[in-house]
Motif scaffolding. Structure first.
Motif, short mmCIF file in Angstrom:
data_model
loop_
_atom_site.label_atom_id
_atom_site.label_comp_id
_atom_site.label_asym_id
_atom_site.label_seq_id
_atom_site.Cartn_x
_atom_site.Cartn_y
_atom_site.Cartn_z
N THR A 26 0.83 -1.21 0.00
CA THR A 26 0.00 0.00 0.00
C THR A 26 0.86 1.25 0.00
O THR A 26 0.58 2.22 -0.73
N LEU A 27 1.93 1.24 0.80
CA LEU A 27 2.84 2.40 0.84
C LEU A 27 3.56 2.59 -0.49
O LEU A 27 3.78 3.72 -0.92
N VAL A 28 3.94 1.49 -1.13
CA VAL A 28 4.59 1.58 -2.44
C VAL A 28 3.62 2.18 -3.46
O VAL A 28 4.00 3.04 -4.27
N LEU A 29 2.37 1.73 -3.43
CA LEU A 29 1.36 2.28 -4.33
C LEU A 29 1.20 3.78 -4.13
O LEU A 29 1.18 4.56 -5.10
N LYS A 30 1.10 4.20 -2.87
CA LYS A 30 0.96 5.62 -2.57
C LYS A 30 2.20 6.40 -3.00
O LYS A 30 2.09 7.51 -3.55
N SER A 31 3.38 5.83 -2.76
CA SER A 31 4.63 6.50 -3.15
C SER A 31 4.73 6.66 -4.66
O SER A 31 5.19 7.70 -5.15
N ALA A 32 4.29 5.64 -5.39
CA ALA A 32 4.32 5.72 -6.85
C ALA A 32 3.41 6.83 -7.35
O ALA A 32 3.78 7.61 -8.25
N ILE A 33 2.22 6.93 -6.77
CA ILE A 33 1.28 7.98 -7.17
C ILE A 33 1.83 9.35 -6.81
O ILE A 33 1.79 10.30 -7.63
N ILE A 34 2.35 9.49 -5.59
CA ILE A 34 2.90 10.78 -5.15
C ILE A 34 4.07 11.19 -6.02
O ILE A 34 4.20 12.36 -6.42
N SER A 35 4.94 10.24 -6.35
CA SER A 35 6.11 10.58 -7.18
C SER A 35 5.68 11.07 -8.56
O SER A 35 6.28 12.00 -9.11
N ARG A 36 4.61 10.48 -9.13
CA ARG A 36 4.14 10.93 -10.44
C ARG A 36 3.52 12.33 -10.35
O ARG A 36 3.70 13.15 -11.25
N LEU A 37 2.80 12.58 -9.27
CA LEU A 37 2.22 13.90 -9.09
C LEU A 37 3.30 14.96 -8.92
O LEU A 37 3.18 16.08 -9.44
N ILE A 38 4.37 14.61 -8.22
CA ILE A 38 5.49 15.56 -8.04
C ILE A 38 6.13 15.88 -9.38
O ILE A 38 6.39 17.05 -9.69
N VAL A 39 6.40 14.85 -10.17
CA VAL A 39 7.06 15.07 -11.47
C VAL A 39 6.16 15.89 -12.39
O VAL A 39 6.63 16.82 -13.07
N LEU A 40 4.88 15.57 -12.43
CA LEU A 40 3.95 16.34 -13.27
C LEU A 40 3.85 17.79 -12.80
O LEU A 40 3.78 18.71 -13.62
N ALA A 41 3.86 18.00 -11.48
CA ALA A 41 3.84 19.37 -10.95
C ALA A 41 5.10 20.12 -11.33
O ALA A 41 5.06 21.33 -11.65
N LEU A 42 6.24 19.43 -11.31
CA LEU A 42 7.50 20.07 -11.70
C LEU A 42 7.48 20.45 -13.18
O LEU A 42 8.00 21.51 -13.57
#
Length: 512
Positions: A26-42
């Motif tokens: 579950t934490l890996v899934l959340k981390s993957a989503i958060i990492s994509r949101l960070i990159v898209l925001a950048l």
């Protein structure tokens, strides 16, 4: 009484392990989503703060052959449409163009069809309602971003599942998966590139292979070859499995007929993995060479083995053995040096610590080590109940714990985490498991190809889907004394490349 208490303790430990694994996933899934949101925001941030080097991203000439299904209306939100289209940069231009118009030019055949097909399908079905608002090309671009980011999230989950099975250490698997979520090539996993689809079907294919689902693994590996040409190298995992199964049949079971059957089956599986790539080359030959006179034919059409892909790479991009070894390319070698150094260190460390295993290709492994390597040479190495424990919390699964005899059998025969107790007792870190050998061999070939044959700066994304990189990084960060320092270096490296990549790549400046 003591036997029952022991069984009860083992069951409780099994339940705790399953709970930890589900929590980590579950934490890996959340981390993957958060990492994509960070990159898209950048990407959005850098695009708004800086002017792109090349402003031609929004240009969209008509297809050479107009598609009757392509809408021709002006968008209702031209500003938003322009913003989306301006994010179609570098190779994304080719993928979107292919999705829109098909393969129009010879050089476009360097980009394999899986990503364009997914983009075209989504834009004409799920996101078709957006066409009047932002236009067809912007919808194609938006679909491409959705495909890449969703595929990466799924790839991260499969990466964790595979890491648990191979490393037999849920903590190490978790650390490795978090590193993968924030890997230095993250910009490409959130852009319209084929890296995410390749990672999904490559990592997922290996997971199905070690789960015993060979047919599914063949299909997934074949799809990885539809995403990137190096996907065909995944056939090497089946070659490794086939060799060990044949060796076991000849020298352990003394059954030559069984060995022949294993070899034929393995060869057919490898052929199935190659078929999509070969079919695409045949498709290119049919479109470009067929029906032309000898004088009109392109040079590669006249070759005894007309391979379009290698000709395009050599003719248009100058790819070839040592062709990139020029003084002017030194900055690109420096840009690729961190990932190549990490790859080299992981390979050398494994070879130095397990030389007998590496140089014998695992054939001289001890009986204890073969228990681990059985993941690759036994088709029934992991039962479906163990696979389900990684992804399901159904009531029926929970009721299984009430059957002591069944639980005992599962623990002794199928659970990879429980079997790691013996490995840890022998003092062998999870990275040094013999099960990692085929991954090390695969990484060595990929790294050598990137260094000697390709545009070396591409190595960062070319190698970024290779699991041993993250397993080794996780391993060295836990070494007593120097682990904290290495953890800091790796964190800085990933962070710097994510920031630098999102800045340069999104504004049409060269980056890996």
């Amino acid at each position: 009484m003591s036997s029952k208490m022991a069984k009860s303790g083992v069951i409780e430990a099994m339940m705790r392990t399953a709970s930890v694994m589900n929590s980590h996933q579950t934490l890996v899934l959340k981390s993957a989503i958060i990492s994509r949101l960070i990159v898209l925001a950048l990407i959005v941030l850098w695009r708004s703060l800086f002017s792109p080097y090349d402003t031609s991203a929004t240009l969209n000439p008509s297809c050479l052959i107009d598609s009757p299904s392509e809408p021709q209306r002006l968008p209702l939100l031209p500003g938003l449409a322009s913003a989306v289209e301006s994010c179609i940069v570098w190779d994304s231009v080719y993928f979107v163009r292919i999705a829109q118009c098909g393969y129009e030019y010879e050089q476009s055949y360097a980009f394999l069809p899986l990503l364009p097909l997914c983009i075209s399908l989504l834009s004409r079905t799920v996101f078709a309602w957006l066409v009047p608002l932002i236009g067809f090309r912007a919808v194609l671009g938006f679909s491409g971003y959705v495909v890449s980011n969703v595929a990466f999230v799924l790839a991260a989950v499969y990466f964790y599942r595979l890491s648990v099975v191979i490393l037999k250490d849920s903590e190490a698997a978790f650390r490795s998966s978090i590193l993968f979520c924030f890997n230095p090539a993250s910009i490409f996993y959130s852009s319209i590139y084929s890296e995410s689809l390749y990672a999904l079907f490559s990592v997922g294919g290996v997971y199905h292979l070690v789960s015993g689902a060979n047919s599914i693994a063949v299909f997934w590996f074949a799809l990885s070859g539809c995403a990137r040409s190096n996907g065909v190298l995944n056939a090497g995992y089946f070659c490794f499995q086939t060799l060990h199964q044949a060796y076991d049949a000849v020298f352990q079971k003394k059954n030559a007929c069984s060995a022949m059957q294993v070899l034929v089956t393995g060869a057919l599986r490898c052929i199935c993995i190659f078929i999509p790539f070969i079919s695409f080359q045949a498709y290119g030959y049919f479109n470009i060479c067929r029906g032309r006179s000898l004088d009109e034919m392109r040079p590669w059409c006249k070759a005894s083995v007309p391979l379009l892909y290698s000709y395009i790479q050599s003719h248009y991009w100058g790819v070839g053995f040592l062709k990139y070894f020029q003084l002017k390319q030194l900055p690109n070698f420096l840009l690729a040096s961190p990932i190549l150094t990490l790859a080299l260190c992981s390979i050398v460390s494994y070879v130095k610590l397990r030389p007998k295993i590496v140089f014998s290709l695992g054939f001289r492994a001890s009986d204890e080590e073969k228990e681990s390597m059985a993941l690759f040479y036994s088709s029934n190495s992991m039962q479906s109940s163990q696979v389900a424990s990684l992804s399901s919390n159904s009531p029926s699964k929970k009721r299984e714990y009430h059957n002591l005899r069944q639980r005992k059998q599962v623990i002794e025969e199928t659970d990879p985490v429980t079997r790691s107790v013996e490995q840890r007792a022998l003092g062998k870190p999870s990275f040094l498991s013999v099960s990692i050998l085929p991954f090390i061999l695969h990484l060595a070939f990929m790294a050598a190809t990137a260094f000697f044959m390709m545009h070396v700066q591409v190595a960062t994304r070319f190698l970024s889907a290779s699991p041993p990189l993250y397993w080794f990084a996780s391993y060295i960060t836990k070494i007593a004394g120097s682990g904290k320092r290495w953890g800091y270096v790796i964190s800085v490296y990933c962070t710097a490349y994510i920031l630098l990549g999102s800045l340069l790549f999104s504004n049409f400046y060269p980056f890996t």
